[in-house]
Design an enzyme around this catalytic site. Structure first.
Site, mmCIF file in Angstrom:
data_model
loop_
_atom_site.group_PDB
_atom_site.id
_atom_site.type_symbol
_atom_site.label_atom_id
_atom_site.label_comp_id
_atom_site.label_asym_id
_atom_site.label_seq_id
_atom_site.Cartn_x
_atom_site.Cartn_y
_atom_site.Cartn_z
ATOM 1 N N ASP A 7 0.869 -1.191 0.000
ATOM 2 C CA ASP A 7 0.000 0.000 0.000
ATOM 3 C C ASP A 7 0.901 1.236 0.000
ATOM 4 O O ASP A 7 1.763 1.391 0.876
ATOM 5 C CB ASP A 7 -0.911 -0.012 1.239
ATOM 6 C CG ASP A 7 -1.910 1.151 1.247
ATOM 7 O OD1 ASP A 7 -1.702 2.146 0.526
ATOM 8 O OD2 ASP A 7 -2.902 1.065 1.991
ATOM 9 N N ASP A 105 -3.760 2.466 -5.308
ATOM 10 C CA ASP A 105 -2.422 2.381 -4.692
ATOM 11 C C ASP A 105 -2.206 1.135 -3.833
ATOM 12 O O ASP A 105 -1.345 1.132 -2.966
ATOM 13 C CB ASP A 105 -2.114 3.656 -3.894
ATOM 14 C CG ASP A 105 -2.741 3.655 -2.514
ATOM 15 O OD1 ASP A 105 -3.811 3.052 -2.357
ATOM 16 O OD2 ASP A 105 -2.143 4.241 -1.595
ATOM 17 N N GLU A 106 -2.991 0.075 -4.078
ATOM 18 C CA GLU A 106 -2.845 -1.143 -3.265
ATOM 19 C C GLU A 106 -2.777 -2.386 -4.147
ATOM 20 O O GLU A 106 -3.514 -2.500 -5.123
ATOM 21 C CB GLU A 106 -4.050 -1.294 -2.328
ATOM 22 C CG GLU A 106 -4.046 -0.298 -1.197
ATOM 23 C CD GLU A 106 -5.374 -0.254 -0.470
ATOM 24 O OE1 GLU A 106 -5.826 -1.301 0.019
ATOM 25 O OE2 GLU A 106 -5.974 0.836 -0.433
#
Ligand code: TTP
Ligand code: MG
Length: 349
Positions: A7, A105-106
Site C-alpha cells: 500500500d 495504490d494497493e
C-alpha cells in the site's frame, strides 16, 4: 498461502512531493476543489506532517484548516496519479505472481507456498524498486492471507516492511481493536463496542451464532478473521479499475421509460458492487450498442470521488439522454471507474 500486501504511503500527496520537492517536510493536503471555493472541498489525502495535526482523508477542508493554520493545499491531478499507478502495477506484476488490485495504490500478491524468508526478500526487492525506479515510499505487509497481510501493512505504516507468519498471527490479532479489521467501519465498530466487543480478542471469543444472527454474512467474516482464519482470496485481475454491468436488451431508444428502467437497474447493480468493494469512483460511463451493432460510450467525470448511488443513477440517466432516439438498442451498460478504496468501509458493514 502467503500474501504480500503493498500500500503506497500518502499516495496522492507523495506523488505531488515527487514533482514538487519543495512541498516535502511541511504539512499539506491534496483535496477536492469545487470551482466556487476550494476551501469548501474535502481532504483526499495529506502527508504525514499534516497527519500529526489529526488531519485525515474525507475531512472537510475547513476543519483541516482549523487544525493547522499553515496547511498547504494542492489540487488533485488524477491523470498524473493514474499514470504512476499504472507504472506501479507493471512493476509489481512483472514479478509473475497472481496480483489483485482493487484500488489505485494497493496490490495483493499471492506467492503461494513460498516460505516467509523468501517472501520477505521478494517484498524487500519490490519496495526498493518502487523507491528507486518510481521514487515513492510504500509499506508492505506479509502474512498468511489477504486480509491479514493488509492488517500487517496498516500496522507498519509509513515506509515499513513487516512480516507476521502464521504462528504469530494470534498474538498480532489479540492486541487489535475491531476497527483494525478491514471492512469494519465506524458505525459497525460503535455497534460492536455497545455489545462489549471492542477488541479482536473479545470478538474471537464471542459466539459465532450470535454474530451471524446479529450481522449475517459479515458476522461470519469478522468471527473468522478474529480467530485467524482467512476468508478472502487474492483474485488475480489486470488492474484496470472499474466496476460495470451490461445487459442485452431490445428496446427502441425512443422508449424513454424502458431505457430509464434498464439504466436504473444497472446503476443499482453497479452501486451495490461499489458498496460491497468499499470503493469511491469519479467517472461514470454508459455504453450503448445499437441494433446495427455500432457501439457508443459516453462518460462524465466528477470533480470529486464519491460512493453515492444517487450520483451513479443521476449521471447515467443524464448520459442516456444522448442516446439516439431513432434507433433500436440491443445492449446497455453502466460503469464507474477511477476507483480509490475507502479504508475501513469495505463491504460497508
Ligand atoms: P489510501 O491508501 O487510503 O491513503 P494514502 O495512500 O493517502 O495514505 P496511507 O496509505 O499512507 O495511509 O488512499 C489512496 C489514495 O486514494 C489517497 O492518496 C487519495 C485517495 N483517496 C481519496 O481521494 N479519498 C478518500 O477518502 C481516501 C480514503 C483516499
Ligand atoms: Mg495508501
Amino acid at each position: 498461502m502467503v500474501v504480500i500486501y503493498i500500500d503506497m504511503d500518502y499516495f496522492f500527496a507523495a506523488c505531488e512531493e515527487l514533482r514538487h520537492p519543495e512541498l516535502a517536510g511541511k504539512p499539506f493536503v491534496v483535496g477536492t476543489s469545487p470551482p466556487e471555493h476550494r476551501m469548501r472541498g474535502v481532504v483526499q489525502t495529506c502527508n504525514y506532517e499534516a497527519r500529526k495535526y489529526g488531519i485525515h482523508s474525507a475531512m472537510p477542508m475547513t476543519e483541516a484548516l482549523k487544525l493547522c493554520k499553515d496547511l498547504g493545499y494542492v489540487p488533485p491531478d488524477d491523470a498524473y496519479y493514474e499514470g504512476i499507478s499504472a507504472k506501479l502495477s507493471a512493476l509489481v506484476r512483472s514479478r509473475g505472481y497472481a496480483t489483485e488490485s482493487d484500488s489505485i495504490d494497493e496490490f495483493a500478491v499471492d506467492v503461494g507456498d513460498m516460505g516467509y524468508p523468501e517472501a520477505t526478500k521478494l517484498a524487500g526487492s519490490i519496495k526498493a524498486e518502487v523507491r528507486s525506479s518510481i521514487g515513492l515510499p510504500c509499506t508492505i505487509g506479509i502474512s498468511s492471507g489477504k486480509t491479514f497481510a493488509k492488517m500487517v501493512c496498516d500496522s507498519a505504516k509509513p515506509d515499513g516492511l513487516r512480516v507476521v507468519p502464521e504462528p504469530e498471527l494470534s498474538g498480532f490479532l489479540a492486541g487489535k481493536s475491531v476497527d483494525d479489521i478491514p471492512g469494519i467501519g465506524r458505525k459497525l465498530s460503535e455497534k460492536l463496542a455497545s455489545m462489549g466487543l471492542d477488541t479482536v480478542d473479545k470478538l474471537a471469543r464471542a459466539s459465532a451464532t450470535m454474530l451471524v444472527g446479529e450481522f449475517g454474512e459479515v458476522g461470519t467474516y469478522m468471527h473468522m478473521i478474529a480467530n485467524g482464519r482467512e476468508t478472502e482470496r487474492v483474485v488475480e485481475n489486470t488492474g484496470a479499475l472499474s466496476i460495470g454491468r451490461e445487459r442485452a436488451v431490445r428496446i427502441n431508444a425512443g422508449d424513454a421509460v424502458a431505457l430509464r428502467n434498464t439504466i436504473t437497474d444497472l446503476s443499482g447493480q453497479v452501486s451495490g458492487e461499489v458498496t460491497r468493494q468499499g470503493v469511491l469512483f469519479k467517472t461514470v460511463t454508459i455504453k450503448v450498442r445499437y441494433g446495427d451493432f455500432t457501439v457508443r460510450t459516453k462518460s462524465i467525470s466528477l470533480n470529486h470521488y464519491t460512493d453515492s448511488a444517487a450520483v451513479v443513477l443521476d449521471t447515467a440517466v443524464e448520459l442516456s439522454l444522448g442516446v439516439d432516439p431513432t434507433k433500436a438498442v440491443n445492449k446497455l451498460g453502466v460503469r464507474v471507474s477511477s476507483l480509490v478504496s475507502m479504508k475501513g468501509q469495505k463491504k460497508l458493514f
